[in-house]
Motif scaffolding. Structure first.
Motif, PDB file in Angstrom:
ATOM      1  N   VAL A  13      -8.420  -0.151   2.342  1.00 16.30           N
ATOM      2  CA  VAL A  13      -7.516  -0.411   1.219  1.00 16.30           C
ATOM      3  C   VAL A  13      -8.313  -0.653  -0.065  1.00 16.30           C
ATOM      4  CG1 VAL A  13      -5.816  -2.030   0.285  1.00 16.30           C
ATOM      5  CG2 VAL A  13      -5.650  -1.293   2.669  1.00 16.30           C
ATOM      6  N   VAL A  14      -9.269  -1.573   0.021  1.00 17.88           N
ATOM      7  CA  VAL A  14     -10.042  -1.949  -1.172  1.00 17.88           C
ATOM      8  C   VAL A  14     -10.918  -0.792  -1.645  1.00 17.88           C
ATOM      9  CG1 VAL A  14     -11.812  -3.503  -2.057  1.00 17.88           C
ATOM     10  CG2 VAL A  14     -10.015  -4.379  -0.538  1.00 17.88           C
ATOM     11  N   GLY A  15     -11.592  -0.128  -0.686  1.00 10.99           N
ATOM     12  CA  GLY A  15     -12.505   0.944  -1.060  1.00 10.99           C
ATOM     13  C   GLY A  15     -11.813   2.113  -1.725  1.00 10.99           C
ATOM     14  N   VAL A  16     -10.712   2.590  -1.148  1.00 13.71           N
ATOM     15  CA  VAL A  16      -9.980   3.718  -1.729  1.00 13.71           C
ATOM     16  C   VAL A  16      -9.387   3.338  -3.073  1.00 13.71           C
ATOM     17  CG1 VAL A  16      -7.979   5.233  -1.413  1.00 13.71           C
ATOM     18  CG2 VAL A  16      -9.524   4.795   0.504  1.00 13.71           C
ATOM     19  N   TRP A  17      -8.849   2.125  -3.134  1.00 11.69           N
ATOM     20  CA  TRP A  17      -8.291   1.632  -4.410  1.00 11.69           C
ATOM     21  C   TRP A  17      -9.355   1.667  -5.499  1.00 11.69           C
ATOM     22  CZ3 TRP A  17      -4.836  -3.373  -4.474  1.00 11.69           C
ATOM     23  CH2 TRP A  17      -4.351  -3.589  -5.754  1.00 11.69           C
ATOM     24  N   TRP A  18     -10.517   1.108  -5.204  1.00 11.74           N
ATOM     25  CA  TRP A  18     -11.593   1.012  -6.207  1.00 11.74           C
ATOM     26  C   TRP A  18     -12.104   2.394  -6.622  1.00 11.74           C
ATOM     27  CZ3 TRP A  18     -16.877   2.249  -6.007  1.00 11.74           C
ATOM     28  CH2 TRP A  18     -17.649   1.783  -7.082  1.00 11.74           C
ATOM     29  N   LEU A  19     -12.338   3.277  -5.628  1.00 11.85           N
ATOM     30  CA  LEU A  19     -12.859   4.611  -5.930  1.00 11.85           C
ATOM     31  C   LEU A  19     -11.888   5.421  -6.780  1.00 11.85           C
ATOM     32  CD1 LEU A  19     -14.521   5.610  -2.528  1.00 11.85           C
ATOM     33  CD2 LEU A  19     -15.683   5.115  -4.700  1.00 11.85           C
ATOM     34  N   LEU A  20     -10.590   5.410  -6.382  1.00 11.51           N
ATOM     35  CA  LEU A  20      -9.613   6.203  -7.124  1.00 11.51           C
ATOM     36  C   LEU A  20      -9.424   5.660  -8.528  1.00 11.51           C
ATOM     37  CD1 LEU A  20      -7.636   8.536  -7.098  1.00 11.51           C
ATOM     38  CD2 LEU A  20      -5.903   7.006  -6.135  1.00 11.51           C
ATOM     39  N   ALA A  21      -9.379   4.318  -8.661  1.00 14.61           N
ATOM     40  CA  ALA A  21      -9.222   3.726  -9.996  1.00 14.61           C
ATOM     41  C   ALA A  21     -10.417   4.057 -10.884  1.00 14.61           C
ATOM     42  CB  ALA A  21      -9.043   2.217  -9.874  1.00 14.61           C
ATOM     43  N   LYS A  22     -11.609   4.082 -10.287  1.00 16.11           N
ATOM     44  CA  LYS A  22     -12.818   4.392 -11.066  1.00 16.11           C
ATOM     45  C   LYS A  22     -12.798   5.816 -11.569  1.00 16.11           C
ATOM     46  CE  LYS A  22     -17.853   4.353 -10.708  1.00 16.11           C
ATOM     47  NZ  LYS A  22     -19.020   4.096  -9.820  1.00 16.11           N
ATOM     48  N   ARG A  23     -12.402   6.762 -10.682  1.00 14.99           N
ATOM     49  CA  ARG A  23     -12.345   8.168 -11.090  1.00 14.99           C
ATOM     50  C   ARG A  23     -11.285   8.384 -12.175  1.00 14.99           C
ATOM     51  NH1 ARG A  23     -12.944  11.951  -5.664  1.00 14.99           N
ATOM     52  NH2 ARG A  23     -15.058  11.245  -5.086  1.00 14.99           N
ATOM     53  N   MET A  24     -10.137   7.725 -12.021  1.00 10.76           N
ATOM     54  CA  MET A  24      -9.076   7.895 -13.010  1.00 10.76           C
ATOM     55  C   MET A  24      -9.475   7.288 -14.355  1.00 10.76           C
ATOM     56  SD  MET A  24      -5.629   7.208 -10.716  1.00 10.76           S
ATOM     57  CE  MET A  24      -4.541   7.579 -12.118  1.00 10.76           C
ATOM     58  N   LYS A  25     -10.265   6.210 -14.311  1.00  5.74           N
ATOM     59  CA  LYS A  25     -10.746   5.614 -15.563  1.00  5.74           C
ATOM     60  C   LYS A  25     -11.665   6.580 -16.292  1.00  5.74           C
ATOM     61  CE  LYS A  25     -13.118   1.563 -17.431  1.00  5.74           C
ATOM     62  NZ  LYS A  25     -13.796   0.281 -17.108  1.00  5.74           N
ATOM     63  N   PHE A  32      -2.646   0.654 -16.042  1.00  6.58           N
ATOM     64  CA  PHE A  32      -1.518   0.527 -15.117  1.00  6.58           C
ATOM     65  C   PHE A  32      -1.455   1.715 -14.170  1.00  6.58           C
ATOM     66  CE2 PHE A  32       2.920   1.279 -13.953  1.00  6.58           C
ATOM     67  CZ  PHE A  32       3.255   0.053 -13.391  1.00  6.58           C
ATOM     68  N   SER A  33      -1.667   2.911 -14.696  1.00  8.66           N
ATOM     69  CA  SER A  33      -1.622   4.117 -13.856  1.00  8.66           C
ATOM     70  C   SER A  33      -2.727   4.090 -12.819  1.00  8.66           C
ATOM     71  CB  SER A  33      -1.762   5.385 -14.731  1.00  8.66           C
ATOM     72  OG  SER A  33      -0.690   5.474 -15.644  1.00  8.66           O
ATOM     73  N   ARG A  34      -3.927   3.619 -13.239  1.00 13.57           N
ATOM     74  CA  ARG A  34      -5.049   3.547 -12.307  1.00 13.57           C
ATOM     75  C   ARG A  34      -4.750   2.582 -11.160  1.00 13.57           C
ATOM     76  NH1 ARG A  34      -8.122   2.634 -17.067  1.00 13.57           N
ATOM     77  NH2 ARG A  34      -8.775   0.606 -16.247  1.00 13.57           N
ATOM     78  N   GLN A  35      -4.202   1.386 -11.476  1.00 14.02           N
ATOM     79  CA  GLN A  35      -3.952   0.380 -10.433  1.00 14.02           C
ATOM     80  C   GLN A  35      -2.823   0.801  -9.489  1.00 14.02           C
ATOM     81  OE1 GLN A  35      -6.141  -1.995 -10.152  1.00 14.02           O
ATOM     82  NE2 GLN A  35      -7.089  -1.125 -12.009  1.00 14.02           N
ATOM     83  N   LEU A  36      -1.782   1.435 -10.056  1.00 15.26           N
ATOM     84  CA  LEU A  36      -0.659   1.865  -9.214  1.00 15.26           C
ATOM     85  C   LEU A  36      -1.101   2.944  -8.234  1.00 15.26           C
ATOM     86  CD1 LEU A  36       2.340   1.823  -8.501  1.00 15.26           C
ATOM     87  CD2 LEU A  36       2.722   3.502 -10.340  1.00 15.26           C
ATOM     88  N   ALA A  37      -1.804   3.935  -8.735  1.00 13.68           N
ATOM     89  CA  ALA A  37      -2.254   5.023  -7.863  1.00 13.68           C
ATOM     90  C   ALA A  37      -3.292   4.530  -6.858  1.00 13.68           C
ATOM     91  CB  ALA A  37      -2.847   6.157  -8.715  1.00 13.68           C
ATOM     92  N   GLY A  38      -4.205   3.666  -7.329  1.00 18.90           N
ATOM     93  CA  GLY A  38      -5.242   3.160  -6.433  1.00 18.90           C
ATOM     94  C   GLY A  38      -4.683   2.306  -5.313  1.00 18.90           C
ATOM     95  N   SER A  39      -3.736   1.392  -5.646  1.00 22.57           N
ATOM     96  CA  SER A  39      -3.159   0.516  -4.625  1.00 22.57           C
ATOM     97  C   SER A  39      -2.342   1.307  -3.613  1.00 22.57           C
ATOM     98  CB  SER A  39      -2.286  -0.560  -5.284  1.00 22.57           C
ATOM     99  OG  SER A  39      -1.202   0.038  -5.986  1.00 22.57           O
ATOM    100  N   THR A  40      -1.588   2.298  -4.083  1.00 24.33           N
ATOM    101  CA  THR A  40      -0.786   3.119  -3.174  1.00 24.33           C
ATOM    102  C   THR A  40      -1.673   3.889  -2.201  1.00 24.33           C
ATOM    103  OG1 THR A  40       0.943   3.385  -4.863  1.00 24.33           O
ATOM    104  CG2 THR A  40       0.941   4.945  -3.026  1.00 24.33           C
TER     105      THR A  40
END
Length: 267
Positions: A13-25, A32-40
């Motif tokens: 959960v944490v790893g995918v969230w962090w990686l996806l949020a980083k790429r989207m940043k 908000f978009s980064r956190q929503l997509a990353g958490s999902t």
């Protein structure tokens, strides 16, 4: 093992969230978009880890791991010595079907602090009149069971025997041990008889010599009585079986059923 799977799921959960949020940043996406997509995506990844663990048998579902059956039981004795089988005595609230007995026996085997290779269980039923076990179960190591007393079906049949066909009935009692049956004491032409009525409809009839007692009870014995065996009917309706070693049987009076089942006749 469940704890390891939980840590792996959390890491996913944490790893995918962090990686996806980083790429989207890096791609210029808003917070908000980064956190929503990353958490999902992270939660979905954690669920995948848990699903894989269940599929592989690494962990079991709550339903699978619950060993407590719906039927209650009380363990009255539990003995174990290293190198010997575990011996358990348990009391049941009622007579069980074969599948219910197997379920309860498995739960008792697993409900133990002992690491026994073999387990032997003796079952009694609340209210039974026989002192012996109602049934035995064993894991040696495979499961086997032996019914000693009346089955649930036969007990129900005998409990529902219609005694309206005995207009001169003196008393009736249910024996719930091996070859269980209903005993019906009645009079005919001034003589006393006991019918033994079985769950399959069979019936045995024996004549007894009767002696009325001062307290209102009754003593019954067969015409040929070489071992001093006899029955005593107490004033409250209780039947006692007597032999050379004293009382071997005590049965409370049975309430006569006036509905259900076939009439067994009046002898």
């Amino acid at each position: 093992m469940d704890g390891v799977v939980a840590l792996l799921a959390l890491a996913a959960v944490v790893g995918v969230w962090w990686l996806l949020a980083k790429r989207m940043k890096a791609g210029g996406k808003g917070w908000f978009s980064r956190q929503l997509a990353g958490s999902t995506a992270g939660v979905f990844s954690g669920l995948v880890v848990v699903a894989c663990a269940l599929q592989l048998g690494v962990i079991k579902s709550v339903e699978e791991t619950s060993s407590k059956p719906a039927i209650s039981y009380t363990i009255t004795q539990d003995e174990f010595r290293e190198g010997r089988p575990r011996k358990v005595e348990a009391t049941l609230p009622r007579r069980l079907t074969d599948s219910e007995l197997a379920e309860v026996a498995k739960a008792i085997r697993e409900d133990s602090k002992f690491d026994a290779d073999r387990t032997f269980i003796g079952f009694r039923v609340e209210g039974q009149t026989e002192s012996t076990y109602w049934a035995n179960a064993s894991f040696d190591p495979d499961y086997e069971s032996t019914l000693i007393g009346l089955s649930a079906d036969d007990y129900q049949k005998l409990s529902a025997v219609d005694l309206a066909g005995y207009p001169s009935r003196v008393g009736s009692w249910l024996r719930d041990g091996a070859l269980g049956h209903v005993m019906v004491l009645y009079t005919k032409d001034g003589k006393y008889f006991i019918d033994s009525v079985f769950s399959d409809g069979g019936k045995n009839t024996e004549e007894y010599l009767a002696q009325k007692l001062p307290d209102g009870g009754l003593r019954l014995e067969l015409p040929e009585n070489n071992f001093n065996e006899h029955y005593m009917i107490l004033s409250d309706g209780t039947l006692q079986g007597w032999g050379e070693n004293g009382v071997y049987l005590t049965l409370p009076p049975m309430a006569a059923s006036t509905k259900g089942g076939d009439q067994v006749g009046n002898g």
